[in-house]
Scaffold this motif. Sequence first.
Motif, PDB file in Angstrom:
ATOM      1  N   ASP A   1      -3.206   7.936  11.684  1.00  0.00           N
ATOM      2  CA  ASP A   1      -4.147   6.948  12.232  1.00  0.00           C
ATOM      3  C   ASP A   1      -4.762   6.127  11.105  1.00  0.00           C
ATOM      4  O   ASP A   1      -4.919   4.900  11.221  1.00  0.00           O
ATOM      5  CB  ASP A   1      -5.253   7.645  13.029  1.00  0.00           C
ATOM      6  CG  ASP A   1      -4.793   8.150  14.384  1.00  0.00           C
ATOM      7  OD1 ASP A   1      -3.670   7.789  14.806  1.00  0.00           O
ATOM      8  OD2 ASP A   1      -5.546   8.911  15.024  1.00  0.00           O
ATOM      9  N   HIS A   2      -5.129   6.812  10.017  1.00  0.00           N
ATOM     10  CA  HIS A   2      -5.732   6.127   8.872  1.00  0.00           C
ATOM     11  C   HIS A   2      -4.739   5.156   8.231  1.00  0.00           C
ATOM     12  O   HIS A   2      -5.097   4.012   7.900  1.00  0.00           O
ATOM     13  CB  HIS A   2      -6.202   7.151   7.849  1.00  0.00           C
ATOM     14  CG  HIS A   2      -6.789   6.561   6.612  1.00  0.00           C
ATOM     15  ND1 HIS A   2      -8.002   5.918   6.591  1.00  0.00           N
ATOM     16  CD2 HIS A   2      -6.310   6.500   5.333  1.00  0.00           C
ATOM     17  CE1 HIS A   2      -8.263   5.485   5.366  1.00  0.00           C
ATOM     18  NE2 HIS A   2      -7.247   5.822   4.583  1.00  0.00           N
TER      19      HIS A   2
ATOM     20  N   GLN B   1       0.830  -1.193   0.000  1.00  0.00           N
ATOM     21  CA  GLN B   1       0.000   0.000   0.000  1.00  0.00           C
ATOM     22  C   GLN B   1       0.873   1.255   0.000  1.00  0.00           C
ATOM     23  O   GLN B   1       1.885   1.321   0.705  1.00  0.00           O
ATOM     24  CB  GLN B   1      -0.919   0.031   1.219  1.00  0.00           C
ATOM     25  CG  GLN B   1      -1.925  -1.104   1.254  1.00  0.00           C
ATOM     26  CD  GLN B   1      -3.049  -0.837   2.227  1.00  0.00           C
ATOM     27  OE1 GLN B   1      -3.844   0.091   2.059  1.00  0.00           O
ATOM     28  NE2 GLN B   1      -3.127  -1.661   3.254  1.00  0.00           N
ATOM     29  N   VAL B   2       0.444   2.253  -0.778  1.00  0.00           N
ATOM     30  CA  VAL B   2       1.076   3.563  -0.794  1.00  0.00           C
ATOM     31  C   VAL B   2       0.029   4.588  -0.406  1.00  0.00           C
ATOM     32  O   VAL B   2      -1.124   4.526  -0.859  1.00  0.00           O
ATOM     33  CB  VAL B   2       1.675   3.894  -2.178  1.00  0.00           C
ATOM     34  CG1 VAL B   2       2.200   5.330  -2.212  1.00  0.00           C
ATOM     35  CG2 VAL B   2       2.795   2.913  -2.519  1.00  0.00           C
ATOM     36  N   PHE B   3       0.429   5.537   0.427  1.00  0.00           N
ATOM     37  CA  PHE B   3      -0.459   6.575   0.929  1.00  0.00           C
ATOM     38  C   PHE B   3       0.146   7.936   0.606  1.00  0.00           C
ATOM     39  O   PHE B   3       1.338   8.154   0.823  1.00  0.00           O
ATOM     40  CB  PHE B   3      -0.630   6.452   2.447  1.00  0.00           C
ATOM     41  CG  PHE B   3      -1.018   5.081   2.915  1.00  0.00           C
ATOM     42  CD1 PHE B   3      -2.348   4.728   3.064  1.00  0.00           C
ATOM     43  CD2 PHE B   3      -0.041   4.136   3.216  1.00  0.00           C
ATOM     44  CE1 PHE B   3      -2.702   3.458   3.485  1.00  0.00           C
ATOM     45  CE2 PHE B   3      -0.377   2.865   3.641  1.00  0.00           C
ATOM     46  CZ  PHE B   3      -1.716   2.522   3.787  1.00  0.00           C
ATOM     47  N   VAL B   4      -0.673   8.847   0.077  1.00  0.00           N
ATOM     48  CA  VAL B   4      -0.246  10.223  -0.177  1.00  0.00           C
ATOM     49  C   VAL B   4      -0.863  11.096   0.917  1.00  0.00           C
ATOM     50  O   VAL B   4      -2.063  10.989   1.197  1.00  0.00           O
ATOM     51  CB  VAL B   4      -0.701  10.714  -1.565  1.00  0.00           C
ATOM     52  CG1 VAL B   4      -0.111  12.090  -1.854  1.00  0.00           C
ATOM     53  CG2 VAL B   4      -0.293   9.722  -2.642  1.00  0.00           C
TER      54      VAL B   4
ATOM     55  N   GLY C   1      -5.460  -3.700   8.275  1.00  0.00           N
ATOM     56  CA  GLY C   1      -6.576  -4.313   7.572  1.00  0.00           C
ATOM     57  C   GLY C   1      -7.937  -3.905   8.079  1.00  0.00           C
ATOM     58  O   GLY C   1      -8.936  -4.576   7.787  1.00  0.00           O
ATOM     59  N   GLU C   2      -8.024  -2.772   8.789  1.00  0.00           N
ATOM     60  CA  GLU C   2      -9.282  -2.357   9.410  1.00  0.00           C
ATOM     61  C   GLU C   2     -10.135  -1.473   8.504  1.00  0.00           C
ATOM     62  O   GLU C   2     -11.360  -1.468   8.617  1.00  0.00           O
ATOM     63  CB  GLU C   2      -8.991  -1.621  10.718  1.00  0.00           C
ATOM     64  CG  GLU C   2      -8.278  -2.489  11.755  1.00  0.00           C
ATOM     65  CD  GLU C   2      -7.766  -1.712  12.949  1.00  0.00           C
ATOM     66  OE1 GLU C   2      -7.256  -2.352  13.888  1.00  0.00           O
ATOM     67  OE2 GLU C   2      -7.877  -0.463  12.948  1.00  0.00           O
ATOM     68  N   VAL C   3      -9.508  -0.704   7.613  1.00  0.00           N
ATOM     69  CA  VAL C   3     -10.239   0.207   6.724  1.00  0.00           C
ATOM     70  C   VAL C   3      -9.592   0.185   5.355  1.00  0.00           C
ATOM     71  O   VAL C   3      -8.456  -0.275   5.187  1.00  0.00           O
ATOM     72  CB  VAL C   3     -10.262   1.659   7.274  1.00  0.00           C
ATOM     73  CG1 VAL C   3     -11.001   1.741   8.596  1.00  0.00           C
ATOM     74  CG2 VAL C   3      -8.843   2.204   7.429  1.00  0.00           C
ATOM     75  N   ALA C   4     -10.307   0.722   4.365  1.00  0.00           N
ATOM     76  CA  ALA C   4      -9.773   0.820   3.008  1.00  0.00           C
ATOM     77  C   ALA C   4      -8.998   2.127   2.845  1.00  0.00           C
ATOM     78  O   ALA C   4      -9.323   3.146   3.463  1.00  0.00           O
ATOM     79  CB  ALA C   4     -10.912   0.761   1.992  1.00  0.00           C
TER      80      ALA C   4
END
Length: 314
Positions: A277-278, A112-115, A285-288
């Motif tokens: 937190d997100h 996963q990559v997050f911006v 694996g709790e949220v998309a």
Amino acid sequence: MKIALLGTGFGQAHAAVYAARRGDVEVVMFGRNPDKTAETAGKFGFASSSDLDQAFEDDFDLVDICLPVPLHAEYVLRALDADKHALVELPLAGTMDDARRVVEVTARSGKQVFVDMFERFIPANRALFDAVRDGTYGRLEQLTLWNWTAHLWPGVSLGLKTLPLEAMHSDMDIVTRTLGRPRSVEVTTVARDGDSAAIEATLGFDGAFARDSVSSLMPMAWGARGGYTATFSDGVLEAASSMGFDGKPTGTLTAYTAAGARELDLPPADQYTAVIDHVLACLRGEVANEIAPATALDALQLTLDIDQQVNGTK
């Protein structure tokens, strides 16, 4: 969860969030200058290293990239190649080719990559997104956003060269998420010097328009202030926020309709804490993932279009 935090500048904003939740994270801060990195990491109780290669060789779960914009895409790709998740400060990349490359590699990687599209987590902005989605006040016809700040970050340039990508990009994300891509963009600028300037962009849509104003011309006593006025066919939402030296924002949100004015309750939230937190919830694996690279492409394209008008970039 073991985290490699790259960068001692804006990386300190992320470090403060991690330090407040050290029970479930272990952080090592990386920087080019060994003494500065050790001093900065020590403020948060973290270990430090000036060997950035170590971030991709050791058993880190997440690489948090708070480096200069030209390095963003390169280091995300390094993280994916090393089989690690990545969180990258906005913007995702300095060019659309690099951004699309990250999207493509992410899709194949299994990671996963997050911006860090932090403005999506500000309660007043979430209220705007909900109102547009649900038609709470009718159709959005006019959107005005503004973000005026003093130089709260020592050594950081906020001139015309940097304002589009580092100040307007978040606002362009709000624009594209509520109105889509514009059919026209007009830009006006003023520069005090190489580090202090202001930009105003007017964006045209079918049946609507938006205006965004960013400025770094304000005195220190001003701090940082911003907000929006969203005019719908059946009402208005108006948000205002301010941030001082403590880095903690305060804000109000008011709805104006035929029934009168009503201040809406906003849950207390710090956007940087909310982003991290997100990220951690996604990795558990709790949220998309709401801030995946593909979701940032429209805003990045619009920001680069503005940057081209301001600085002649391609």
